[in-house]
Enzyme design. Structure first.
Site, short mmCIF file in Angstrom:
data_model
loop_
_atom_site.label_atom_id
_atom_site.label_comp_id
_atom_site.label_asym_id
_atom_site.label_seq_id
_atom_site.Cartn_x
_atom_site.Cartn_y
_atom_site.Cartn_z
N ASP A 338 0.77 -1.22 -0.09
CA ASP A 338 -0.08 0.01 -0.11
C ASP A 338 0.85 1.09 -0.13
O ASP A 338 0.33 2.35 0.25
CB ASP A 338 -0.90 -0.04 1.19
CG ASP A 338 -0.08 0.07 2.60
OD1 ASP A 338 0.98 -0.49 2.52
OD2 ASP A 338 -0.62 0.57 3.63
N ASP A 374 7.97 11.02 10.57
CA ASP A 374 8.06 9.53 10.64
C ASP A 374 9.36 8.97 9.79
O ASP A 374 9.63 9.20 8.65
CB ASP A 374 6.73 9.12 9.83
CG ASP A 374 6.66 7.54 10.08
OD1 ASP A 374 6.36 7.09 11.17
OD2 ASP A 374 6.70 7.06 8.95
N GLU A 403 11.02 10.67 14.49
CA GLU A 403 10.39 9.53 15.01
C GLU A 403 11.37 8.46 14.62
O GLU A 403 11.06 7.72 13.65
CB GLU A 403 9.23 9.29 14.74
CG GLU A 403 8.28 8.18 15.31
CD GLU A 403 8.52 6.83 14.18
OE1 GLU A 403 8.21 5.71 14.73
OE2 GLU A 403 8.89 6.85 13.19
N LYS A 514 -4.93 2.26 13.98
CA LYS A 514 -3.92 2.54 12.45
C LYS A 514 -4.75 2.02 11.17
O LYS A 514 -4.83 2.41 10.12
CB LYS A 514 -2.69 1.76 12.51
CG LYS A 514 -1.62 2.82 13.19
CD LYS A 514 -0.38 1.82 13.52
CE LYS A 514 0.55 1.52 12.11
NZ LYS A 514 1.40 0.52 12.70
N TYR A 515 -5.70 1.02 11.54
CA TYR A 515 -6.48 0.15 10.47
C TYR A 515 -7.98 0.29 10.50
O TYR A 515 -8.68 -0.13 9.80
CB TYR A 515 -5.85 -1.14 10.35
CG TYR A 515 -4.43 -1.21 10.43
CD1 TYR A 515 -3.68 -1.11 9.15
CD2 TYR A 515 -3.66 -1.55 11.45
CE1 TYR A 515 -2.22 -0.95 9.22
CE2 TYR A 515 -2.31 -1.77 11.45
CZ TYR A 515 -1.69 -1.48 10.37
OH TYR A 515 -0.34 -1.59 10.30
#
Lengths: 643, 643
Positions: A338, A374, A403, A514-515
């Site tokens: 993804d 990130d 991060e 997150k999903y």
């Protein structure tokens, strides 16, 4: 290179602070004094002088303060930057010829020697000194006075000594290289962060939360005393290869997908996910945060879903496989279908780098000046060094949090090249010895000069094993450790509700949001909101807790109780902390050792302590405190030292 | 700057060895391995490689050796310089793209994934690699093999991996700055020095000694096992303001004057004092020394008597006073009327600097390659840095010893800028704790990499208080300390005869031969010549004693006995030393701790020790030795550890 250029008359060495010999900037906070030390010496026995120079990188002229000699050729000086952004500092040294002459002259005079020639030589120094202003006037006057009267005292006048120190020629002036310094705002060092998944802030199960829902949450979050509201990515989410719940390879109909699969037909990194609302709604959120003293931090992940507009607009930013197909992200044998990563080394890298910079500038224009980056450790160092510089040159108030959970030197390297703050290993440090060892490293030299820790107790990716029992005292202890050991710390929403259901055997949340979309009862019984509020209020009232450099662990004769003392930069605020690392009741002796408290310019040993939460007072006896810690009530004791 | 230039793909940090970030050269010995370490890392998880580069400064091409990864991003490599002189070293790092591809490919293969595209990508890497030689042949062959057969094994062949490691492109190659290194001959690190005043080597009282007399002394000095014969200044001595005996202001008729008042009608720094003989006599002395393995060291003092030819030839090298008179040397209120110092900053400095360089080159041409520089700390740093470089570029074997007794950082600064060896504070360090503390400093990092000590027990200027009792055991103990703690050490003639008459209350010799001619009976009863011989022979037989870096003090439960263990660079020679610091008999336990001895590539704990002087053997029991030291016989015990 920290020494003078070849041929300098002086050696200027062992400069502190300094990161990698000046390759990387030292970090400091605006409005706070910066102490600089160095070894400064030349040949012979002449009297020398030194000055500390400093300026903003963009300014032309240096500001100067004289440096003082301590002992053994060690010198120090101090300045206070009053503006944000990149600065430079340097050290200059030169021979004070007149002071040297004056010293020798007096010695001979006292030894009763004939100094008539020496006096003439002194006068020569005066006449060789060209100065127009009052300083020059003093010099000419004393010179005249001596030549007419022949009175040596005219040459020994203190005001002449001062005038010559300012105006005399400095033929052997030596300057160190200019050394970099980043001056940040206080939030760069200290803040309480609340990480929130915007789409889970709704009230109706199964319904996608919006920025408006987030606004509704603000009073609750502000009441807990947080400073920063940090949002997971808010951009449109891709559909191609969308991940399902619990990271399933295929999404079921209606699955919202991972917000780290950034970009869709609706837009990319500079757009907002339609289901969250409009850019106007986002602006409303930013404005609403301001009214409750919260600052918005955005999560920037440099990666694209296959539907990201950039893949069509800039196909040459992405690498393809021999069969022409897209190269998805992978960490063999793992694949992330993804996500595709832009190629920082592609032929068109220049436009890619600029586009990423412009994404940040776009959000800065929308009122965001904190970015949590990130996985910076998987992108080129030179890109970050360039990007952070580009943004901070225009907006020196912007804060970058790295991060990076990776190898220690890589994490430090990112901090060196410009990241304002860094994630840390705290999330997994639970034993007393390993917490002490880690904090000694972070508060030591040179780490303290470039690495600013931000302690997170949990993250969307990490539910550490020690939290999986769900015991309140553990949650409280971790919270107290993070909030008191580090000036910056954070929690990820759900922590205040003691959420702790893992994927069995893993340090990950089951049914991670997150999903999927979650809806929580934020007032669920047993929540820790008042505990968090008390800690954050104590932090705001006590500057000792808003810095991570001055930290001293104390000997506590119980391996399950950690104790330390922090002192504010100005020395006026001293806070002691004792935290239980196991659930039973602890009776411990907390030695205050040679702790001193500043009272009206004087340093005194503390006579009593005051509990930061209850206000209760306790006298200091036998140089310490007898403490009882009952984790069932509160695993942490915070107190201010009073003299 | 020890980090890569801005924009490097890699960070190359914490390089060791390194002096002041590369500002000053690291010092090493020719023919000995040089170990270089560094933190090397880049973003991401790709497989990287690193190489250590090195060359002589005057060469064009780098030599390369691969570096190995230890742990936690720390790398190391090693090279052995086989020539003298200035060198440079650097570190290169790059991504091994093929190894990275191969690693991922294998992981996917083992995971049973479809790797057909990955295989093609691997082949692509091969075809993008241009190499003509056999290496290229291997690459092309394996590439062909795969394309024809489709057999993945062709891409996984070990020889292909090796070939690609050598030949593949390195687009992200990052190189550290080139760092300076001085490679000296062994004498730069280790040698026993005998300081001698040539004019006092005669046999007839009142008669000026000559170079011929010096030659007559050589067998005696060589028999003591010295390596360096160091002569106080041999130049013509001025008459104007000549100093008398015991530094009297006025010389009596016939007084020879101080040999530090250099220069007269007979010549200056490139001439020899006529009463010593001719330049031919000097050549004869140099030649005679060679035959007995002695090397001549000259004492160079950059100062002139008022009669020095330079004062007439180059009046503009010297400063005058307002009344036109010469400016004598002074240290107010002290005056040195027999000396004038050249002005290193005069308008004609260029010709002065060149003249001083040419003085050294003159003596090098006369066979001298060791210079002891008098008071270097009172002349400009840049002059020494320039001078030493100028001489060593032409004669890399030349050794410079800095006779600077001054502030610690100034002494270290001179060592950094190029002096091969340095005088030290040893002469005044007598307590166990201060000797240990001082040696820990000198053998620590970074001192060990640039500061080479030369321990003198006495000098013409210094008769330390502890020698003034004249007790033999003290002289022996000081001798043993100097000869075993430091690889380089020296005595000033007369020490072997226990000379100890001071100017009352001062640490100076009465009737110093700096101002008069002495004649001694070198075989006077009670002399220490055989003791010195034994020590020097032990040094020559034991490389552990010919280095000053690998030194470890051992816990000895007697504050008047100091004990330590030294190990040779190759680990094959381990020597223990115990020395009494007080006169009574000492019975002490000498723990060998975790001392290991290399035997045939294996490290083993010692089972016995052998006395370096008597050859007597002692078994190791309970991990140590029970020693009896009787200073009346010998205050020092030296033994080799045997496994």
């Amino acid at each position: 290179m920290i020494s003078p250029a070849l041929g300098g008359a002086f050696h200027i060495e062992a400069i502190h602070p300094l990161v990698d010999g000046g390759r990387f900037p030292v970090k400091r906070i605006v409005g706070e004094p910066i102490e600089v030390e160095a070894d400064i010496y030349r040949d012979g026995h002449d009297i020398i002088a030194a000055a500390l120079l400093w300026r903003r990188e963009v300014d032309r002229d240096w500001q100067r303060v004289p440096m003082q000699h301590d002992v053994n050729d060690r010198w120090h000086g101090q300045f206070v930057p009053c503006q944000l952004g990149r600065h430079l500092y340097a050290i200059e040294a030169w021979t004070d010829q007149f002071a040297t002459w004056r010293h020798g002259f007096e010695l001979k005079l006292n030894a009763g020697q004939d100094v008539s020639l020496d006096a003439l030589e002194g006068a020569e120094l005066l006449s060789r000194t060209a100065a127009s202003d009052q300083v020059g006037a003093v010099i000419q006057r004393q010179c005249q006075l001596f030549l007419e009267s022949g009175d040596y005292q005219a040459l020994l006048a203190p005001e002449l000594m001062a005038a010559m120190a300012l105006a005399q020629p400095r033929p052997d002036l030596t300057r160190s290289p200019a050394l970099p310094l980043m001056v940040d705002r206080p939030r760069a060092r200290a803040g309480a962060w609340y990480e929130m998944v915007p789409r889970s802030q709704g009230r109706t199960p199964g319904q996608h939360g919006t920025f408006r829902d987030c606004i509704a949450r603000l009073p609750d979050i502000a009441a807990m005393g947080f400073d920063v509201l940090y949002l997971t990515p808010i951009h449109p989410i891709g559909r191609t290869n969308r991940k399902g719940r619990n990271n399933a390879l295929a999404a079921a109909p209606g699955d919202p997908g991972s917000f780290y699969a950034i970009g869709s037909a609706e837009g990319g990194h500079d757009a907002v996910h339609p289901e969250l609302g409009t850019i106007e709604d986002f602006r409303a959120l930013v404005a609403a945060c301001r009214t409750v003293n919260l600052e918005v931090a955005l999560d920037i992940a440099v990666q694209c879903s296959p539907d990201h507009p950039w893949l069509r607009q800039h196909p040459n930013w992405f690498r393809r496989r021999p069969d022409g197909s897209m190269r998805f992200a992978e960490n063999p044998p793992k694949k992330y279908e993804d996500i595709v990563n832009p190629d920082f080394a592609c032929d068109d890298a220049g436009s890619l780098w600029n586009a990423l910079r412009d994404v940040l500038l776009f959000w800065v224009a929308e009122g965001v000046s904190i970015f949590r980056i990130d996985n910076p450790h998987t992108k080129p160092f030179r890109f970050w060094e360039w990007l952070i510089r580009e943004v901070q040159l225009r907006h020196p108030d912007v804060i970058f949090l790295a991060e990076a959970f990776t190898r220690p030197k890589l994490m430090k390297g990112l901090a060196k090249l410009g990241f304002t703050q860094s994630y840390t290993y705290f999330t997994w440090r639970v034993q007393k010895w390993e917490i002490e060892q880690y904090l000694r490293e972070l508060t030591g030299v040179p780490e303290r000069d470039f690495f600013r820790p931000n302690f997170f107790v949990n993250t969307p990716d990490i539910l550490p094993f020690h939290l999986q029992s769900g015991e309140p005292w553990v949650f409280k202890a971790r919270l107290a450790l993070a909030a008191t050991l580090s000036a910056s710390y954070g929690i990820y929403n759900g922590f205040e509700l003691l959420e702790h259901r893992p994927i069995p055997g893993r340090e990950e949340y089951l049914d991670s949001e997150k999903y999927e979309i979650k809806v929580r009862d934020w007032d669920q019984p047993g929540h820790l909101k008042s505990y968090i509020r008390d800690l954050n209020q104590a932090r705001r009232r006590h500057p000792a807790l808003l810095q991570t450099n001055d930290l001293r662990f104390v000997e506590i004769n119980d391996e399950h109780v950690i104790g330390f003392i922090k002192r504010s930069l100005d020395g006026r605020n001293t806070v002691g902390v004792a935290i239980a690392l196991s659930g039973e009741v602890h009776d411990v002796w907390f030695p205050l050792g040679d702790t001193l408290v500043e009272v009206g310019g004087e340093l005194k040993p503390p006579v009593a302590v005051e509990n930061l939460i209850t206000g209760e007072r306790l006298p200091v006896q036998w140089g310490g405190l007898q403490l009882r810690i009952d984790p069932a009530r509160d695993p942490a004791l915070l107190f201010q030292c009073l003299a």
